[in-house]
Design a protein around this motif. Structure first.
Motif, short mmCIF file in Angstrom:
data_model
loop_
_atom_site.label_atom_id
_atom_site.label_comp_id
_atom_site.label_asym_id
_atom_site.label_seq_id
_atom_site.Cartn_x
_atom_site.Cartn_y
_atom_site.Cartn_z
N MET A 36 -18.37 55.19 11.39
CA MET A 36 -19.50 55.17 12.32
C MET A 36 -20.63 56.08 11.82
O MET A 36 -21.82 55.73 11.91
N LEU A 37 -20.28 57.26 11.33
CA LEU A 37 -21.30 58.18 10.83
C LEU A 37 -22.07 57.60 9.65
O LEU A 37 -23.25 57.88 9.47
N LYS A 38 -21.40 56.74 8.87
CA LYS A 38 -22.03 56.17 7.68
C LYS A 38 -22.80 54.90 7.96
O LYS A 38 -23.64 54.49 7.14
N THR A 39 -22.53 54.25 9.11
CA THR A 39 -23.13 52.93 9.34
C THR A 39 -23.92 52.81 10.63
O THR A 39 -24.72 51.88 10.77
N SER A 40 -23.75 53.72 11.58
CA SER A 40 -24.38 53.56 12.89
C SER A 40 -25.58 54.50 13.03
O SER A 40 -25.61 55.58 12.42
N GLY A 41 -26.53 54.08 13.87
CA GLY A 41 -27.68 54.92 14.14
C GLY A 41 -28.42 55.27 12.87
O GLY A 41 -28.70 54.41 12.02
N GLU A 42 -28.76 56.55 12.71
CA GLU A 42 -29.35 57.03 11.46
C GLU A 42 -28.20 57.36 10.52
O GLU A 42 -27.68 58.48 10.50
#
Length: 373
Positions: A320-326
């Protein structure tokens, strides 16, 4: 015609949020062109806002907060607390708000027709909390009618020097001075006021940004002048981060859009730097009203988990940290891991196999155990 288009100010939409902010959205491009502090009474956000006035360049607005306060203010909204006022309008929540021009029937001339009678502005509020049956917000609902002194409302926030000058004598210098005064009032919303510890810390950060802009390794004399000097627009976000407000890349872009939009409205070129008063107003208007707390972390994990259990796997969280939001790159995550865990630490070292809101808050964000409970 082209001439009429140039004289017409852009149409904007005001959007209130639960962070006690008002966002100005350009209706033509649907772009956020400003973020300002809303009239604030405790942690009660604005629930209703209705603009009114004789023309689009000198408008007023009526507003009501979610709980019990209603009031009026001046446009354009810039976060200046002196440009609005409010009263406790109902013993319970304000449920609706409307503004209307009403013919004043309270005149001595009973024979006067409606066309010759004066017209007054009235604000209508519907509020609950009165005497009545039931236990909902609308229990004992009452409609209150408020008469608005429009002439006095248009002077909200003006200094005496501006008030005493006629419209033809209000020079550009006076208008600029009023803008500076308004910015300093916004700075007064800081903890400790415009001359408190946080404001002094902001001056130090601003001065350091001036030094950096002139070259940290320079041997020549460098000029630092917080009062009259500026910092490059590209450094504004870093100064805010120094003060504990960590903007996202989108918020950094919104800052540039706001300053460019304001310059275009005033017929000025795109700004390349900002002075201290303008910087402090931008910071106060955009920073969150409170720090991130445990309840915010729990709500974020509720969105991540979507009702499926109490913990997310380390693999899923990193994805999620690598693909979501910024999205964050592997390199950025490695830098964060070293900053939090020391030299040699990896991202995997930061998280257990299963991550809960509590472990994330305590192990990654550094919350104290007492804050996590």
């Amino acid at each position: 015609s082209d001439e009429s288009d140039e004289s017409e100010p852009p149409v904007s939409l005001l959007v209130a949020d639960d962070h006690l902010k008002l966002r100005v959205v350009d209706c033509e491009t649907l772009t956020c062109v400003g973020v300002k502090c809303a009239p604030a009474y405790g942690d009660d956000p604005v629930a209703f806002l209705v603009p009114f006035g004789e023309n689009r360049t000198d408008e007023l607005f009526a507003y009501a907060c979610a709980r019990d306060v209603a009031g009026i203010g001046r446009l354009p909204i810039d976060g200046d607390p002196n440009k609005s006022m409010g009263v406790v309008a109902h013993p319970g929540p304000v449920l609706a708000l409307a503004v209307s021009e009403v013919v004043d029937l309270d005149t001595d001339d009973d024979d006067a027709d409606d066309a010759s009678r004066p017209v007054t502005t009235r604000v209508f509020t519907l509020g609950g909390g009165g005497v009545g049956d039931g236990d909902g917000d609308d229990r004992g609902s009452v409609v209150s009618v408020w008469r608005v002194d429009v002439a006095a409302a248009r002077k909200l926030g003006d200094e005496d020097a501006i008030l005493s000058a006629t419209a033809t004598k209000r020079t550009a210098a006076m208008t600029k001075a009023q803008s500076k005064i308004s910015a300093r009032r916004v700075a007064g919303l800081l903890e400790g006021g415009a001359f408190g510890a946080l404001a002094e810390e902001a001056k130090d950060a601003f001065a350091f940004a001036q030094l950096r802009a002139q070259g940290e390794d320079a041997t020549r004399d460098r000029l630092v002048d917080v009062r009259r000097g500026t910092v490059p627009l590209a450094d504004v976000a870093d100064v805010m981060r120094f003060l504990g407000f960590y903007l996202t890349e989108r918020e950094v872009n919104d800052l540039a859009v706001e300053l460019t939009y304001e310059a275009e409205l005033a017929g000025n070129p795109k700004p390349q730097s900002v002075d201290f008063d303008r910087f402090l107003a931008l910071y106060v208007n955009r920073r969150p009203p409170r720090d991130v707390g445990m309840e915010d972390v729990r709500r974020a994990f509720e969105v991540i988990l979507d009702g499926e259990g109490d913990a997310v796997s380390r693999t899923s969280l990193l994805e999620m940290l690598k693909t979501s939001g910024e999205a964050m790159s592997d390199e950025e995550l490695s830098v964060i891991a070293k900053a939090l865990g020391g030299e040699g630490a990896s991202v995997e070292d930061l998280f257990p196999e299963e991550v809960t809101a509590e472990t994330f808050a305590e192990d990654v964000l550094g919350f104290l155990p007492a804050e996590v409970r």
